[in-house]
Design a protein around this motif. Structure first.
Motif, short mmCIF file in Angstrom:
data_model
loop_
_atom_site.label_atom_id
_atom_site.label_comp_id
_atom_site.label_asym_id
_atom_site.label_seq_id
_atom_site.Cartn_x
_atom_site.Cartn_y
_atom_site.Cartn_z
N ARG A 143 0.89 -1.00 -0.05
CA ARG A 143 0.01 0.06 -0.12
C ARG A 143 0.81 1.36 -0.04
O ARG A 143 0.57 2.34 -0.56
CB ARG A 143 -1.07 -0.10 1.17
N MET A 144 2.14 1.18 0.58
CA MET A 144 3.05 2.40 0.54
C MET A 144 3.82 2.53 -0.59
O MET A 144 4.16 3.75 -0.90
CB MET A 144 3.99 2.18 1.74
N VAL A 145 3.99 1.54 -1.27
CA VAL A 145 5.16 1.52 -2.38
C VAL A 145 4.56 1.07 -3.54
O VAL A 145 5.51 1.12 -4.78
CB VAL A 145 6.28 0.60 -2.03
N ARG A 146 3.19 0.80 -4.05
CA ARG A 146 2.55 0.27 -5.18
C ARG A 146 2.72 1.28 -6.20
O ARG A 146 3.11 0.68 -7.47
CB ARG A 146 1.08 0.00 -4.77
N THR A 147 3.02 2.55 -6.27
CA THR A 147 3.17 3.25 -7.34
C THR A 147 4.67 3.59 -7.79
O THR A 147 4.91 3.97 -8.84
CB THR A 147 2.44 4.39 -7.27
N SER A 148 5.23 3.04 -6.93
CA SER A 148 6.91 3.04 -7.18
C SER A 148 7.69 1.84 -7.12
O SER A 148 8.82 1.99 -7.04
CB SER A 148 7.44 4.28 -6.47
N ILE A 149 7.06 0.77 -7.34
CA ILE A 149 7.60 -0.70 -7.15
C ILE A 149 8.88 -0.88 -8.03
O ILE A 149 9.93 -1.22 -7.73
CB ILE A 149 6.81 -1.71 -7.18
N ASP A 150 8.45 -0.37 -9.52
CA ASP A 150 9.39 -0.57 -10.44
C ASP A 150 10.77 0.35 -10.22
O ASP A 150 11.90 0.04 -10.27
CB ASP A 150 8.93 -0.16 -11.86
N ILE A 151 10.58 1.53 -9.69
CA ILE A 151 11.70 2.36 -9.25
C ILE A 151 12.50 1.93 -8.39
O ILE A 151 13.85 1.93 -8.25
CB ILE A 151 11.00 3.93 -8.96
N ILE A 152 11.83 1.49 -7.18
CA ILE A 152 12.54 0.87 -6.17
C ILE A 152 13.52 -0.19 -6.45
O ILE A 152 14.60 -0.54 -6.09
CB ILE A 152 11.49 0.41 -5.01
#
Length: 160
Positions: A143-152
């Motif tokens: 829920r905290m990282v769902r929009t930036s998973i690929d970047i991370i």
């Protein structure tokens, strides 16, 4: 001298018992205290360990959990965020008619439960993202990282 020592010993026994009294008496008489049994027992409870293992990075944590993350299946662009939220409201209403168990988490977030799976609808601004969760077991971190998973996760690839 002995009278003072006996008086001190009596006071120590009255004030404290056991190991405390033995320590005070031993100090007064100049006896070698060594390691008390109590201290030895405490040391056994907390054995010395080497350096702690380094904390895993956020990318490593995500990489380990990503098999349980919902899959993004579609995105729909709306003119405004309020139109996107209205679309989620329409999906909720249709779920009620179809007999599908749906929970509106917030006005911009809807979960629909279909058997052991879940569909998740989230408005990110004016974009309606639809996710599918096959096992209905989502790690909280998603829920905290769902929009930036690929970047991370890209950080993991650059570190290798």
């Amino acid at each position: 001298m002995w009278n003072k020592l006996i008086a001190i010993f009596a006071v120590v026994i009255v004030i404290g018992q056991g190991a405390f009294a033995q320590n005070i008496l031993g100090q007064l008489l100049g006896l070698d205290q060594g390691v008390s049994r109590e201290a030895a027992e405490q040391a056994e409870l907390f054995p010395e360990v080497g350096e702690p293992a380094p904390e895993p990075s956020l990318a490593e944590l995500i990489n380990g959990e990503k098999s349980d993350y919902p899959e993004l299946v579609s995105s729909s662009e709306y003119t405004t965020r309020s139109e996107c939220v209205q679309a989620i409201s329409g999906i909720y209403d249709a779920s009620l008619v179809e007999g599908i168990y749906a929970i509106p988490r917030m006005d911009f977030w809807l979960d629909r439960y279909i058997g052991k799976a879940r569909e998740i609808y989230i408005c990110d601004g004016s974009v309606l993202n639809t996710y599918f969760d096959h096992n209905n077991s989502i790690p909280v971190r998603w829920r905290m990282v769902r929009t930036s998973i690929d970047i991370i996760l890209a950080e993991l690839e650059t570190d290798d």
